[in-house]
Design a protein around this motif. Structure first.
Motif, PDB file in Angstrom:
ATOM      1  N   LEU A 143       0.837  -1.203   0.000  1.00  0.00           N
ATOM      2  CA  LEU A 143       0.000   0.000   0.000  1.00  0.00           C
ATOM      3  C   LEU A 143       0.872   1.254   0.000  1.00  0.00           C
ATOM      4  CD1 LEU A 143      -2.748   1.405   0.236  1.00  0.00           C
ATOM      5  CD2 LEU A 143      -2.565   1.148   2.733  1.00  0.00           C
ATOM      6  N   ASP A 144       1.944   1.238   0.766  1.00  0.00           N
ATOM      7  CA  ASP A 144       2.840   2.391   0.808  1.00  0.00           C
ATOM      8  C   ASP A 144       3.454   2.657  -0.558  1.00  0.00           C
ATOM      9  OD1 ASP A 144       4.593   4.385   2.353  1.00  0.00           O
ATOM     10  OD2 ASP A 144       6.081   3.104   1.377  1.00  0.00           O
ATOM     11  N   ALA A 145       3.861   1.595  -1.252  1.00  0.00           N
ATOM     12  CA  ALA A 145       4.438   1.760  -2.588  1.00  0.00           C
ATOM     13  C   ALA A 145       3.417   2.351  -3.550  1.00  0.00           C
ATOM     14  CB  ALA A 145       4.946   0.417  -3.105  1.00  0.00           C
ATOM     15  N   THR A 146       2.168   1.920  -3.434  1.00  0.00           N
ATOM     16  CA  THR A 146       1.110   2.440  -4.299  1.00  0.00           C
ATOM     17  C   THR A 146       0.847   3.912  -4.017  1.00  0.00           C
ATOM     18  OG1 THR A 146       0.061   0.254  -4.413  1.00  0.00           O
ATOM     19  CG2 THR A 146      -1.296   2.166  -5.004  1.00  0.00           C
ATOM     20  N   LEU A 147       0.739   4.256  -2.739  1.00  0.00           N
ATOM     21  CA  LEU A 147       0.447   5.640  -2.370  1.00  0.00           C
ATOM     22  C   LEU A 147       1.610   6.572  -2.706  1.00  0.00           C
ATOM     23  CD1 LEU A 147      -1.390   5.219   1.059  1.00  0.00           C
ATOM     24  CD2 LEU A 147      -2.371   5.814  -1.163  1.00  0.00           C
ATOM     25  N   GLU A 148       2.826   6.061  -2.611  1.00  0.00           N
ATOM     26  CA  GLU A 148       3.976   6.906  -2.948  1.00  0.00           C
ATOM     27  C   GLU A 148       3.869   7.392  -4.391  1.00  0.00           C
ATOM     28  OE1 GLU A 148       8.874   6.845  -2.812  1.00  0.00           O
ATOM     29  OE2 GLU A 148       7.762   4.948  -2.869  1.00  0.00           O
ATOM     30  N   THR A 149       3.525   6.482  -5.279  1.00  0.00           N
ATOM     31  CA  THR A 149       3.378   6.849  -6.691  1.00  0.00           C
ATOM     32  C   THR A 149       2.218   7.813  -6.889  1.00  0.00           C
ATOM     33  OG1 THR A 149       4.281   4.720  -7.384  1.00  0.00           O
ATOM     34  CG2 THR A 149       3.008   5.959  -9.008  1.00  0.00           C
ATOM     35  N   MET A 150       1.108   7.560  -6.225  1.00  0.00           N
ATOM     36  CA  MET A 150      -0.081   8.385  -6.397  1.00  0.00           C
ATOM     37  C   MET A 150       0.109   9.789  -5.843  1.00  0.00           C
ATOM     38  SD  MET A 150      -3.011   5.564  -5.470  1.00  0.00           S
ATOM     39  CE  MET A 150      -4.323   6.773  -5.627  1.00  0.00           C
ATOM     40  N   LEU A 151       0.822   9.913  -4.727  1.00  0.00           N
ATOM     41  CA  LEU A 151       0.958  11.206  -4.051  1.00  0.00           C
ATOM     42  C   LEU A 151       2.154  12.015  -4.530  1.00  0.00           C
ATOM     43  CD1 LEU A 151       0.097  10.178  -0.377  1.00  0.00           C
ATOM     44  CD2 LEU A 151      -1.394  11.272  -2.053  1.00  0.00           C
ATOM     45  N   MET A 152       2.988  11.429  -5.381  1.00  0.00           N
ATOM     46  CA  MET A 152       4.208  12.111  -5.797  1.00  0.00           C
ATOM     47  C   MET A 152       3.940  13.486  -6.415  1.00  0.00           C
ATOM     48  SD  MET A 152       7.442  12.092  -5.769  1.00  0.00           S
ATOM     49  CE  MET A 152       7.739  10.373  -5.308  1.00  0.00           C
ATOM     50  N   PRO A 153       2.977  13.631  -7.347  1.00  0.00           N
ATOM     51  CA  PRO A 153       2.746  14.971  -7.915  1.00  0.00           C
ATOM     52  C   PRO A 153       2.356  15.998  -6.861  1.00  0.00           C
ATOM     53  CG  PRO A 153       1.698  13.276  -9.256  1.00  0.00           C
ATOM     54  CD  PRO A 153       2.125  12.610  -7.990  1.00  0.00           C
ATOM     55  N   ARG A 154       1.521  15.598  -5.881  1.00  0.00           N
ATOM     56  CA  ARG A 154       1.114  16.538  -4.834  1.00  0.00           C
ATOM     57  C   ARG A 154       2.286  16.892  -3.934  1.00  0.00           C
ATOM     58  NH1 ARG A 154      -2.733  13.262  -7.476  1.00  0.00           N
ATOM     59  NH2 ARG A 154      -4.834  14.104  -7.146  1.00  0.00           N
ATOM     60  N   THR A 155       3.115  15.899  -3.640  1.00  0.00           N
ATOM     61  CA  THR A 155       4.286  16.155  -2.810  1.00  0.00           C
ATOM     62  C   THR A 155       5.227  17.155  -3.482  1.00  0.00           C
ATOM     63  OG1 THR A 155       4.177  13.930  -1.864  1.00  0.00           O
ATOM     64  CG2 THR A 155       6.276  15.094  -1.683  1.00  0.00           C
ATOM     65  N   GLN A 156       5.473  16.949  -4.763  1.00  0.00           N
ATOM     66  CA  GLN A 156       6.352  17.855  -5.496  1.00  0.00           C
ATOM     67  C   GLN A 156       5.774  19.264  -5.560  1.00  0.00           C
ATOM     68  OE1 GLN A 156       6.766  15.704  -9.202  1.00  0.00           O
ATOM     69  NE2 GLN A 156       8.517  14.516  -8.464  1.00  0.00           N
ATOM     70  N   ALA A 157       4.458  19.364  -5.700  1.00  0.00           N
ATOM     71  CA  ALA A 157       3.821  20.682  -5.743  1.00  0.00           C
ATOM     72  C   ALA A 157       3.958  21.399  -4.405  1.00  0.00           C
ATOM     73  CB  ALA A 157       2.346  20.535  -6.121  1.00  0.00           C
ATOM     74  N   LEU A 158       3.812  20.657  -3.319  1.00  0.00           N
ATOM     75  CA  LEU A 158       3.951  21.255  -1.993  1.00  0.00           C
ATOM     76  C   LEU A 158       5.368  21.751  -1.768  1.00  0.00           C
ATOM     77  CD1 LEU A 158       2.770  21.874   0.803  1.00  0.00           C
ATOM     78  CD2 LEU A 158       3.407  19.561   1.494  1.00  0.00           C
ATOM     79  N   LEU A 159       6.357  20.954  -2.144  1.00  0.00           N
ATOM     80  CA  LEU A 159       7.751  21.342  -1.952  1.00  0.00           C
ATOM     81  C   LEU A 159       8.127  22.504  -2.872  1.00  0.00           C
ATOM     82  CD1 LEU A 159       9.413  17.838  -1.534  1.00  0.00           C
ATOM     83  CD2 LEU A 159       8.638  19.439   0.231  1.00  0.00           C
ATOM     84  N   ALA A 160       7.529  22.565  -4.054  1.00  0.00           N
ATOM     85  CA  ALA A 160       7.770  23.707  -4.941  1.00  0.00           C
ATOM     86  C   ALA A 160       7.241  24.987  -4.310  1.00  0.00           C
ATOM     87  CB  ALA A 160       7.117  23.465  -6.297  1.00  0.00           C
ATOM     88  N   THR A 161       6.138  24.885  -3.583  1.00  0.00           N
ATOM     89  CA  THR A 161       5.597  26.046  -2.877  1.00  0.00           C
ATOM     90  C   THR A 161       6.585  26.552  -1.837  1.00  0.00           C
ATOM     91  OG1 THR A 161       3.333  25.222  -3.187  1.00  0.00           O
ATOM     92  CG2 THR A 161       3.676  26.864  -1.466  1.00  0.00           C
ATOM     93  N   LEU A 162       7.241  25.636  -1.149  1.00  0.00           N
ATOM     94  CA  LEU A 162       8.232  26.035  -0.152  1.00  0.00           C
ATOM     95  C   LEU A 162       9.375  26.791  -0.801  1.00  0.00           C
ATOM     96  CD1 LEU A 162       9.462  25.991   2.671  1.00  0.00           C
ATOM     97  CD2 LEU A 162      10.378  23.718   2.166  1.00  0.00           C
ATOM     98  N   ALA A 163       9.845  26.332  -1.952  1.00  0.00           N
ATOM     99  CA  ALA A 163      10.944  27.010  -2.637  1.00  0.00           C
ATOM    100  C   ALA A 163      10.553  28.432  -3.019  1.00  0.00           C
ATOM    101  CB  ALA A 163      11.346  26.214  -3.879  1.00  0.00           C
ATOM    102  N   VAL A 164       9.336  28.603  -3.500  1.00  0.00           N
ATOM    103  CA  VAL A 164       8.861  29.936  -3.889  1.00  0.00           C
ATOM    104  C   VAL A 164       8.776  30.850  -2.678  1.00  0.00           C
ATOM    105  CG1 VAL A 164       6.872  31.209  -4.782  1.00  0.00           C
ATOM    106  CG2 VAL A 164       7.622  29.116  -5.927  1.00  0.00           C
TER     107      VAL A 164
END
Length: 227
Positions: free
Chosen positions: A156-177
Protein backbone atom coordinates in the motif's frame (compact mmCIF):
# COMPACT_ATOMS: atom_id res chain seq x y z
CA UNK A 1 2.53 5.41 3.40
CA UNK A 2 2.05 9.13 3.87
CA UNK A 3 2.15 9.76 7.59
CA UNK A 4 -0.14 12.01 9.54
CA UNK A 5 0.28 15.68 8.70
CA UNK A 6 0.57 18.31 11.38
CA UNK A 7 -0.27 21.97 10.89
CA UNK A 8 2.65 22.76 13.23
CA UNK A 9 5.15 21.26 10.76
CA UNK A 10 5.78 22.02 7.11
CA UNK A 11 2.13 22.76 6.34
CA UNK A 12 1.88 25.18 9.26
CA UNK A 13 5.05 26.94 8.16
CA UNK A 14 3.73 27.37 4.62
CA UNK A 15 0.43 28.66 5.96
CA UNK A 16 2.14 31.27 8.14
CA UNK A 17 4.62 32.45 5.52
CA UNK A 18 2.00 32.67 2.78
CA UNK A 19 -0.11 34.93 4.98
CA UNK A 20 2.79 37.14 6.11
CA UNK A 21 4.77 37.45 2.91
CA UNK A 22 1.88 38.03 0.52
CA UNK A 23 -0.24 40.13 2.87
CA UNK A 24 -3.07 37.86 1.80
CA UNK A 25 -5.79 36.28 3.95
CA UNK A 26 -4.52 33.28 5.87
CA UNK A 27 -5.00 30.13 3.81
CA UNK A 28 -5.96 26.82 5.35
CA UNK A 29 -3.03 24.82 3.97
CA UNK A 30 -3.76 21.87 6.23
CA UNK A 31 -7.27 21.52 4.79
CA UNK A 32 -6.02 22.17 1.26
CA UNK A 33 -3.40 19.44 1.34
CA UNK A 34 -5.51 16.94 3.27
CA UNK A 35 -7.55 16.23 0.12
CA UNK A 36 -4.68 14.85 -1.96
CA UNK A 37 -6.60 11.92 -3.38
CA UNK A 38 -9.03 12.93 -6.11
CA UNK A 39 -11.61 10.79 -7.93
CA UNK A 40 -9.08 9.42 -10.42
CA UNK A 41 -6.73 8.52 -7.57
CA UNK A 42 -9.58 6.71 -5.80
CA UNK A 43 -10.21 4.66 -8.92
CA UNK A 44 -6.52 3.81 -9.26
CA UNK A 45 -6.36 2.84 -5.60
CA UNK A 46 -9.43 0.64 -5.97
CA UNK A 47 -7.75 -1.08 -8.92
CA UNK A 48 -4.63 -1.71 -6.86
CA UNK A 49 -6.48 -3.15 -3.86
CA UNK A 50 -6.70 -6.74 -5.21
CA UNK A 51 -2.93 -6.86 -5.61
CA UNK A 52 -2.51 -5.43 -2.11
CA UNK A 53 -4.86 -8.08 -0.70
CA UNK A 54 -2.97 -10.79 -2.55
CA UNK A 55 0.21 -9.59 -0.88
CA UNK A 56 -1.19 -10.87 2.40
CA UNK A 57 0.01 -14.40 1.90
CA UNK A 58 2.24 -16.18 4.37
CA UNK A 59 5.53 -14.34 4.69
CA UNK A 60 8.69 -15.58 6.37
CA UNK A 61 9.26 -14.18 9.83
CA UNK A 62 12.33 -11.96 9.92
CA UNK A 63 12.42 -11.62 13.68
CA UNK A 64 12.56 -8.51 15.86
CA UNK A 65 16.26 -8.03 15.24
CA UNK A 66 15.53 -6.13 12.04
CA UNK A 67 13.19 -3.77 13.93
CA UNK A 68 16.18 -2.43 15.81
CA UNK A 69 18.10 -2.09 12.56
CA UNK A 70 15.52 0.06 10.76
CA UNK A 71 14.81 2.11 13.89
CA UNK A 72 18.49 2.91 14.23
CA UNK A 73 18.79 3.59 10.51
CA UNK A 74 15.94 6.06 10.66
CA UNK A 75 17.34 7.89 13.67
CA UNK A 76 20.83 8.01 12.17
CA UNK A 77 19.48 9.31 8.88
CA UNK A 78 17.46 12.03 10.57
CA UNK A 79 20.45 13.11 12.65
CA UNK A 80 22.79 13.13 9.64
CA UNK A 81 20.47 15.14 7.43
CA UNK A 82 19.61 17.61 10.18
CA UNK A 83 23.32 18.28 10.67
CA UNK A 84 23.71 18.65 6.91
CA UNK A 85 21.02 21.34 6.89
CA UNK A 86 22.42 23.23 9.87
CA UNK A 87 26.16 22.98 9.35
CA UNK A 88 26.53 24.21 5.78
CA UNK A 89 27.97 27.74 6.06
CA UNK A 90 25.55 30.49 5.15
CA UNK A 91 26.43 32.69 2.18
CA UNK A 92 28.65 35.62 3.05
CA UNK A 93 26.62 38.67 3.97
CA UNK A 94 27.06 41.46 1.44
CA UNK A 95 27.19 45.20 2.05
CA UNK A 96 24.21 45.95 -0.17
CA UNK A 97 22.51 48.00 2.51
CA UNK A 98 25.49 50.18 3.33
CA UNK A 99 26.88 51.08 -0.08
CA UNK A 100 24.77 53.29 -2.39
CA UNK A 101 24.61 51.94 -5.94
CA UNK A 102 22.33 52.04 -8.98
CA UNK A 103 19.09 50.09 -8.57
CA UNK A 104 19.80 47.79 -11.51
CA UNK A 105 23.15 46.81 -10.00
CA UNK A 106 21.60 46.34 -6.59
CA UNK A 107 18.94 44.01 -8.00
CA UNK A 108 21.60 42.00 -9.82
CA UNK A 109 23.67 41.61 -6.66
CA UNK A 110 20.62 40.61 -4.62
CA UNK A 111 19.75 37.96 -7.22
CA UNK A 112 23.34 36.71 -7.12
CA UNK A 113 23.24 36.61 -3.34
CA UNK A 114 20.04 34.56 -3.27
CA UNK A 115 21.52 32.33 -5.97
CA UNK A 116 23.84 30.87 -3.35
CA UNK A 117 20.86 30.05 -1.15
CA UNK A 118 19.03 28.56 -4.13
CA UNK A 119 21.98 26.31 -4.93
CA UNK A 120 22.29 25.30 -1.30
CA UNK A 121 18.58 24.47 -1.22
CA UNK A 122 18.88 22.28 -4.31
CA UNK A 123 21.94 20.50 -2.89
CA UNK A 124 20.07 19.73 0.34
CA UNK A 125 17.03 18.46 -1.54
CA UNK A 126 19.22 16.16 -3.62
CA UNK A 127 20.79 14.83 -0.44
CA UNK A 128 17.32 14.22 1.01
CA UNK A 129 16.25 12.23 -2.03
CA UNK A 130 19.46 10.20 -2.23
CA UNK A 131 19.25 9.19 1.43
CA UNK A 132 15.52 8.93 2.20
CA UNK A 133 14.20 7.08 -0.85
CA UNK A 134 16.50 4.03 -0.41
CA UNK A 135 15.63 3.82 3.30
CA UNK A 136 11.92 3.86 2.51
CA UNK A 137 12.41 1.02 0.04
CA UNK A 138 14.47 -0.91 2.58
CA UNK A 139 11.76 -0.51 5.22
CA UNK A 140 9.17 -1.86 2.80
CA UNK A 141 11.38 -4.89 2.19
CA UNK A 142 11.70 -5.49 5.91
CA UNK A 143 7.93 -5.26 6.40
CA UNK A 144 7.34 -7.60 3.48
CA UNK A 145 9.49 -10.26 5.16
CA UNK A 146 7.83 -9.90 8.55
CA UNK A 147 4.14 -10.80 8.31
CA UNK A 148 1.31 -10.98 5.75
CA UNK A 149 -0.36 -7.90 7.23
CA UNK A 150 2.79 -5.81 7.11
CA UNK A 151 3.49 -7.05 3.61
CA UNK A 152 0.14 -5.59 2.60
CA UNK A 153 1.08 -2.31 4.28
CA UNK A 154 4.36 -2.20 2.37
CA UNK A 155 2.49 -2.74 -0.91
CA UNK A 156 0.00 0.00 0.00
CA UNK A 157 2.84 2.39 0.81
CA UNK A 158 4.44 1.76 -2.59
CA UNK A 159 1.11 2.44 -4.30
CA UNK A 160 0.45 5.64 -2.37
CA UNK A 161 3.98 6.91 -2.95
CA UNK A 162 3.38 6.85 -6.69
CA UNK A 163 -0.08 8.38 -6.40
CA UNK A 164 0.96 11.21 -4.05
CA UNK A 165 4.21 12.11 -5.80
CA UNK A 166 2.75 14.97 -7.92
CA UNK A 167 1.11 16.54 -4.83
CA UNK A 168 4.29 16.15 -2.81
CA UNK A 169 6.35 17.85 -5.50
CA UNK A 170 3.82 20.68 -5.74
CA UNK A 171 3.95 21.26 -1.99
CA UNK A 172 7.75 21.34 -1.95
CA UNK A 173 7.77 23.71 -4.94
CA UNK A 174 5.60 26.05 -2.88
CA UNK A 175 8.23 26.04 -0.15
CA UNK A 176 10.94 27.01 -2.64
CA UNK A 177 8.86 29.94 -3.89
CA UNK A 178 8.06 31.17 -0.39
CA UNK A 179 11.71 30.94 0.67
CA UNK A 180 12.79 33.20 -2.19
CA UNK A 181 9.94 35.60 -1.51
CA UNK A 182 10.89 35.69 2.15
CA UNK A 183 14.53 36.42 1.29
CA UNK A 184 13.54 39.47 -0.76
CA UNK A 185 11.29 40.63 2.07
CA UNK A 186 14.26 40.56 4.43
CA UNK A 187 16.39 42.42 1.90
CA UNK A 188 13.81 45.15 1.42
CA UNK A 189 13.13 45.76 5.11
CA UNK A 190 16.17 47.15 6.92
CA UNK A 191 14.59 46.39 10.29
CA UNK A 192 14.87 42.66 9.55
CA UNK A 193 18.36 41.23 10.18
CA UNK A 194 19.52 38.87 7.46
CA UNK A 195 20.75 36.48 10.17
CA UNK A 196 17.09 35.77 10.89
CA UNK A 197 16.58 34.62 7.32
CA UNK A 198 19.28 32.02 7.83
CA UNK A 199 17.30 30.72 10.78
CA UNK A 200 14.13 30.67 8.66
CA UNK A 201 16.00 28.87 5.89
CA UNK A 202 17.20 26.15 8.23
CA UNK A 203 13.78 25.83 9.90
CA UNK A 204 12.14 25.38 6.49
CA UNK A 205 14.57 22.65 5.43
CA UNK A 206 14.25 20.82 8.76
CA UNK A 207 10.45 20.98 8.40
CA UNK A 208 10.80 19.57 4.88
CA UNK A 209 13.03 16.80 6.21
CA UNK A 210 10.42 15.81 8.80
CA UNK A 211 7.73 15.90 6.13
CA UNK A 212 9.74 13.63 3.83
CA UNK A 213 10.45 11.22 6.70
CA UNK A 214 6.82 10.85 7.77
CA UNK A 215 6.14 7.83 5.54
CA UNK A 216 9.35 6.11 6.70
CA UNK A 217 8.50 6.85 10.32
CA UNK A 218 5.06 5.34 9.80
CA UNK A 219 6.55 2.16 8.35
CA UNK A 220 9.00 1.82 11.22
CA UNK A 221 6.29 2.40 13.84
CA UNK A 222 4.04 -0.17 12.18
CA UNK A 223 6.90 -2.67 12.16
CA UNK A 224 7.69 -2.10 15.82
CA UNK A 225 4.08 -2.41 16.96
CA UNK A 226 3.19 -5.20 14.54
CA UNK A 227 0.24 -3.13 13.33
Amino acid sequence: MQGRSSPSGLVGLLETWAAVDTRAPRQDWAEHWSAWLGPLDAIALSTALPEIRNAGVAAPEAGKKQAVDITQLLQQLQDDLTRFVRLIPAPQRSSLRSVPMPQALTEALVEEEYGSYRQRYLDIQRRFELRIDPLRQHCRQVLSQTSPRLRQLAQLDATLETMLMPRTQALLATLAVLLERRFHRYRQDESLPMADFEQDFQAALVAELHFRLEPVTGLVEAWRTGA
